[in-house]
Enzyme design. Structure first.
Site, short mmCIF file in Angstrom:
data_model
loop_
_atom_site.label_atom_id
_atom_site.label_comp_id
_atom_site.label_asym_id
_atom_site.label_seq_id
_atom_site.Cartn_x
_atom_site.Cartn_y
_atom_site.Cartn_z
N LYS A 11 8.03 25.90 -35.04
CA LYS A 11 9.29 26.52 -34.61
C LYS A 11 10.43 25.67 -35.11
O LYS A 11 10.38 24.44 -35.02
CB LYS A 11 9.34 26.62 -33.07
N PRO A 191 17.18 21.71 -36.86
CA PRO A 191 16.45 22.34 -37.97
C PRO A 191 15.79 21.32 -38.89
O PRO A 191 16.20 20.16 -38.96
CB PRO A 191 17.56 23.10 -38.71
N SER A 192 14.74 21.78 -39.58
CA SER A 192 14.01 21.00 -40.59
C SER A 192 13.39 19.73 -40.02
O SER A 192 13.16 18.76 -40.75
CB SER A 192 14.95 20.64 -41.76
N ARG A 193 13.16 19.71 -38.72
CA ARG A 193 12.57 18.56 -38.03
C ARG A 193 13.46 17.31 -38.09
O ARG A 193 12.99 16.21 -37.82
CB ARG A 193 11.18 18.22 -38.62
N LEU A 194 14.73 17.50 -38.41
CA LEU A 194 15.68 16.38 -38.41
C LEU A 194 16.36 16.31 -37.05
O LEU A 194 17.56 16.53 -36.91
CB LEU A 194 16.69 16.54 -39.55
#
Length: 215
Positions: A11, A191-194
């Site tokens: 997700k 977002p983007s696991r950042l």
């Protein structure tokens, strides 16, 4: 396993951000702010937290408990002192706490030393528990092996008769613990696991230092 493969479950988080300028100077105030927002978002049991302790066997032990108080001294929960967690905390009086509020894409991680709360504090909280919960504290020899559920129901019936028309006193084996934090981390999914991670830790001057951690 039915459904998607585990490796395909993901997700992307995008609800909010978290910067050093966003957070309050005191981590307890920041926690209270986020906790109120979790309540407003109707998070199911926002006070549910994973308590991890260190056992005599050297393994970490985790379970979900409920936060019952938070103030500038720490985070308080209540339990049976003779339970596995109570034994762990007698041997190693340290613990970590983790809150996960999925609706807000937020996590809070806490670790520190653990101490029992005073008898007066335990008495005060016990006195406002529902009567069935008070009796339950007497019934359960928490973490002990029992033959079947009938053991519990029979013991409850006996205690209901014993304390009929009486105030149920707090058992001496039941009370509170306070986790006194050394570090508190606020995690906001991005977002983007950042992800945003803001950590408070006690520095050498016994003051809270705010730091950003890499995701």
């Amino acid at each position: 396993m039915a459904g998607k493969k585990l490796a395909d479950l993901r997700k992307d988080y995008s609800l909010n951000g978290l910067t050093e300028e966003d957070v309050l100077a005191n981590p307890f105030n920041q926690f209270e702010k986020w906790f109120e927002e979790a309540q407003s978002a109707e998070v199911i049991e926002p006070n549910a937290m994973i308590l991890s302790t260190l056992g005599a066997d050297g393994y970490p032990h985790s379970r979900v408990v409920l936060l019952k108080e938070v103030d500038s001294a720490g985070f308080v929960f209540y339990t049976n002192y003779n339970s596995h967690k109570g034994i762990d905390l007698t041997i190693h009086p340290v613990a970590s706490l983790t809150f996960w509020w999925a609706e807000l894409e937020r996590q809070v991680r806490i670790f520190g030393d653990v101490q029992k709360v005073s008898d007066a504090e335990s008495d005060a909280y016990y006195s406002i528990r529902p009567r069935n919960s008070q009796l339950g504290a007497w019934v359960s020899e928490q973490s002990e092996v029992i033959e079947n559920r009938d053991v519990l129901t029979k013991k409850l019936s006996l205690l209901e008769q014993k304390f009929l028309d009486q105030v149920v006193p707090r058992p001496l084996h039941w009370g509170g613990y306070r986790v006194v934090p050394k570090e508190i981390e606020f995690w906001q999914g991005r977002p983007s696991r950042l992800h945003d991670r803001i950590r408070y830790r006690i520095d050498t001057d016994n003051a809270w230092k705010i730091e950003r951690l890499s995701p």
